[in-house]
Design a protein around this motif. Structure first.
Motif, short mmCIF file in Angstrom:
data_model
loop_
_atom_site.label_atom_id
_atom_site.label_comp_id
_atom_site.label_asym_id
_atom_site.label_seq_id
_atom_site.Cartn_x
_atom_site.Cartn_y
_atom_site.Cartn_z
N UNK A 29 0.83 -1.21 0.00
CA UNK A 29 0.00 0.00 0.00
C UNK A 29 0.86 1.25 0.00
N UNK A 30 1.95 1.24 0.78
CA UNK A 30 2.84 2.40 0.83
C UNK A 30 3.38 2.69 -0.56
N UNK A 31 3.85 1.65 -1.24
CA UNK A 31 4.41 1.83 -2.57
C UNK A 31 3.35 2.32 -3.55
N UNK A 32 2.16 1.72 -3.53
CA UNK A 32 1.09 2.12 -4.44
C UNK A 32 0.61 3.55 -4.15
N UNK A 33 0.49 3.90 -2.88
CA UNK A 33 0.05 5.25 -2.51
C UNK A 33 1.08 6.30 -2.92
N UNK A 34 2.35 5.99 -2.79
CA UNK A 34 3.39 6.92 -3.21
C UNK A 34 3.34 7.14 -4.72
N UNK A 35 3.08 6.08 -5.47
CA UNK A 35 2.95 6.21 -6.93
C UNK A 35 1.73 7.06 -7.27
N UNK A 36 0.64 6.86 -6.57
CA UNK A 36 -0.57 7.64 -6.82
C UNK A 36 -0.32 9.12 -6.51
N UNK A 37 0.39 9.40 -5.45
CA UNK A 37 0.71 10.79 -5.11
C UNK A 37 1.49 11.44 -6.25
N UNK A 38 2.43 10.70 -6.83
CA UNK A 38 3.20 11.23 -7.95
C UNK A 38 2.35 11.52 -9.17
N UNK A 39 1.40 10.63 -9.47
CA UNK A 39 0.54 10.87 -10.64
C UNK A 39 -0.42 12.02 -10.39
N UNK A 40 -0.84 12.20 -9.15
CA UNK A 40 -1.70 13.35 -8.85
C UNK A 40 -0.94 14.66 -9.06
N UNK A 41 0.35 14.65 -8.73
CA UNK A 41 1.16 15.85 -8.99
C UNK A 41 1.17 16.16 -10.48
N UNK A 42 1.31 15.13 -11.31
CA UNK A 42 1.34 15.37 -12.75
C UNK A 42 -0.02 15.87 -13.24
N UNK A 43 -1.10 15.41 -12.62
CA UNK A 43 -2.44 15.88 -12.98
C UNK A 43 -2.57 17.38 -12.68
N UNK A 44 -2.07 17.81 -11.53
CA UNK A 44 -2.13 19.23 -11.19
C UNK A 44 -1.18 20.04 -12.07
N UNK A 45 -0.09 19.43 -12.51
CA UNK A 45 0.81 20.12 -13.44
C UNK A 45 0.09 20.37 -14.76
N UNK A 46 -0.70 19.41 -15.21
CA UNK A 46 -1.51 19.58 -16.43
C UNK A 46 -2.50 20.72 -16.22
#
Length: 184
Positions: free
Chosen positions: A88-105
């Motif tokens: 879960x830690x690994x998956x949640x960290x990956x999700x946090x990174x993709x959310x950052x890219x969504x806000x960058x868009x």
């Protein structure tokens, strides 16, 4: 007679110590599990908010399909990670990174940044992220206490005997620790 009393007294003291140590470890394990549950509740709130956020951004940035797919895949990885804390830690960290890219868009679309619905979703997500951070700190504190108790001698002998295991810490990945780049 007095030798028998000494043996009985010693047995009572050792038994009392064993019971107190075991009960202390059980208490710490339960606190750690409660703390993990607190993280899980906040992560579920974020998990449920993501589709609304993605749909709102999609309406403005339809050609950013790779970003949307990455967020969707990361969200699915969280769902597939189950209750295993390390996964879960690994998956949640990956999700946090993709959310950052969504806000960058989103930064590239002034109309989206001014959209009331998007702003509300962004505020909700920021609030949830604050709650997640507090829940992670609480979890890490309880994991630290449990791990310390399990590792200390002579409690380590009881912990091993009864199958107590160390709890993993909830740590951010290296890329999440880096300061975000901001440009105006």
């Amino acid at each position: 007679m007095s030798a028998l009393m000494i043996v009985i007294a010693l047995a009572v003291v050792v038994g009392g110590w064993l019971m107190a140590t075991y009960n202390g470890l059980v208490k710490l394990r339960n606190l750690m599990q409660e703390a993990w549950s607190g993280i899980d509740v906040q992560l579920k709130r974020r998990f449920d908010l993501i589709p609304n956020l993605v749909e709102t951004v999609k309406g403005y940035a339809s050609h950013e399909s790779e970003t949307f797919q990455n967020v969707t895949n990361a969200r699915a990885a969280v769902a597939n990670a189950g209750n295993d804390p390390a996964a879960r830690v690994q998956a949640e960290n990956a999700l946090t990174g993709t959310l950052r890219s969504l806000f960058a868009v989103a930064e590239n679309y002034p109309d989206l940044k001014a959209n009331t619905n998007f702003l509300q979703l962004q505020e909700q997500l920021a609030s949830i992220e604050d709650e997640i951070q507090m829940a992670r700190r609480y979890y890490n504190g309880t994991a630290r206490d449990l791990n310390t108790s399990i590792q200390k001698f002579p409690a380590v002998l009881i912990a091993r005997q009864f199958g107590f295991k160390e709890a993993p810490f909830f740590e951010a990945e290296e890329e999440a620790k880096a300061a975000p780049k901001v440009s105006f």
